[in-house]
Enzyme design. Sequence first.
Site, PDB file in Angstrom:
ATOM      1  N   ASN A 179      19.627  12.241   3.511  1.00 38.69           N
ATOM      2  CA  ASN A 179      19.929  12.678   2.200  1.00 38.69           C
ATOM      3  C   ASN A 179      20.794  11.707   1.430  1.00 38.69           C
ATOM      4  O   ASN A 179      20.797  11.389   0.412  1.00 38.69           O
ATOM      5  CB  ASN A 179      20.524  14.100   2.174  1.00 38.69           C
ATOM      6  CG  ASN A 179      19.403  15.112   2.189  1.00 38.69           C
ATOM      7  OD1 ASN A 179      18.175  14.967   1.546  1.00 38.69           O
ATOM      8  ND2 ASN A 179      19.541  16.332   2.901  1.00 38.69           N
TER       9      ASN A 179
ATOM     10  N   GLU B 247      17.469  21.978   7.753  1.00 40.54           N
ATOM     11  CA  GLU B 247      16.622  21.080   8.477  1.00 40.54           C
ATOM     12  C   GLU B 247      16.072  21.439   9.884  1.00 40.54           C
ATOM     13  O   GLU B 247      15.406  20.878  10.760  1.00 40.54           O
ATOM     14  CB  GLU B 247      17.136  19.794   8.606  1.00 40.54           C
ATOM     15  CG  GLU B 247      18.467  19.536   9.624  1.00 40.54           C
ATOM     16  CD  GLU B 247      19.740  19.619   8.843  1.00 40.54           C
ATOM     17  OE1 GLU B 247      20.533  19.343   9.271  1.00 40.54           O
ATOM     18  OE2 GLU B 247      19.796  20.238   7.823  1.00 40.54           O
TER      19      GLU B 247
ATOM     20  N   HIS C 181      18.492  13.447  -2.331  1.00 35.02           N
ATOM     21  CA  HIS C 181      17.681  14.691  -1.872  1.00 35.02           C
ATOM     22  C   HIS C 181      16.334  14.843  -2.284  1.00 35.02           C
ATOM     23  O   HIS C 181      15.617  15.537  -1.478  1.00 35.02           O
ATOM     24  CB  HIS C 181      18.607  15.968  -2.812  1.00 35.02           C
ATOM     25  CG  HIS C 181      19.928  16.049  -2.092  1.00 35.02           C
ATOM     26  ND1 HIS C 181      20.223  16.838  -0.941  1.00 35.02           N
ATOM     27  CD2 HIS C 181      21.318  15.557  -2.586  1.00 35.02           C
ATOM     28  CE1 HIS C 181      21.533  16.687  -0.679  1.00 35.02           C
ATOM     29  NE2 HIS C 181      22.077  15.961  -1.525  1.00 35.02           N
TER      30      HIS C 181
ATOM     31  N   ARG D 179      -1.565  24.756  17.226  1.00 30.87           N
ATOM     32  CA  ARG D 179      -2.705  25.573  17.196  1.00 30.87           C
ATOM     33  C   ARG D 179      -2.690  26.420  15.969  1.00 30.87           C
ATOM     34  O   ARG D 179      -1.793  26.875  15.628  1.00 30.87           O
ATOM     35  CB  ARG D 179      -2.997  26.446  18.549  1.00 30.87           C
ATOM     36  CG  ARG D 179      -2.969  25.429  19.935  1.00 30.87           C
ATOM     37  CD  ARG D 179      -2.811  26.035  21.077  1.00 30.87           C
ATOM     38  NE  ARG D 179      -1.582  26.820  21.097  1.00 30.87           N
ATOM     39  CZ  ARG D 179      -1.209  27.631  22.134  1.00 30.87           C
ATOM     40  NH1 ARG D 179      -1.906  27.768  23.350  1.00 30.87           N
ATOM     41  NH2 ARG D 179       0.078  28.074  22.077  1.00 30.87           N
TER      42      ARG D 179
END
Length: 330
Positions: A211, A246, A216, A235
């Site tokens: 960032n 994050e 951003h 899957r």
Amino acid sequence: MINQLQQKYQLSMLALLGAVAVLGVSPFVVIRYQEGDFIAMLVDVLLIVGLISIVACAYCFKKIRIVSAIAAVFINAGAVTVAINNGVDGVLWVYPVCASTFILVRPVEALFINAVAGAVVVALADVFNIVSLNSFIVTSIMLSMSAYVYARHSLKQFDLLETLNTIDPLTGAFNRRSLRSGMAAALSSAERNGTQQLLAIVDIDHFKVVNDNYGHAVGDQVLRDFSAITMANIRKYDQFYRFGGEEFVLLIPEVSLQQQQACINNLREAIKNNLKTPDGKEVTVSFGVAPWLPGMTADIWLKRADEALYSAKARGRDCAVFSDDSAAIG
């Protein structure tokens, strides 16, 4: 995830329709008795008892869709019976039942049930020397099509509401609100069937640096790319959640002890090889992984995964640490 909001809505509508039907039919029990029409009275009593039983089953067994389908068939059968036995007065019951069917089942299913019920009434009811057959058919079709359009629109609104309520708009992952219900289902399945489950907290390494160096907008694109890579490498029945910032959570069911480390390491490598900054620098991730253990609660499960994640960061990041293992993978 099945739409819990829609389930609650269906249950409340089933109860409301049952209450309205019982209140509407009950006076006719008295009227039929006073008129000496005991067959019609018996049909009305059976309708009342059946509706109460159906609503009670919905509340007890929570099989809302199945019970609603049974209710739709039941009230249509009742309306057809009343129309055949009670002549002109009975035919009028077809219209509210026709509309109610669209509240109970899916629009296409309601159209089919109404079509069958209407065809039986036309074939067996001896009232069309008094009531215009063409008018009955046209008005029934108009009512069904109007209710169909409304029901389809309502279904789309529920789908949109479910998406807004459960999906993170930036990444397309499930949001934190969905995580609790997903963990509850995973824990229930594990306790009931003894199947092994993994919970992994995934953190993008040095995301603040991304960032700070690129802005951003690039940070958001990295989050989107990370989510796309992850979802492409898990899957279809694995569940992927954005936990916050994050940090993300993976729920991985039915993975054997022998496959767990390989499963996590393969995903970590796929992310490392494909997740890049605009100038081509690789972006790595750290995993804190907690296998399910009997008696484990959701909070303890998350705590164990979080502790493993901190251990992975302490060991230099770009690795996976299991809560029950001192060794790092990567």
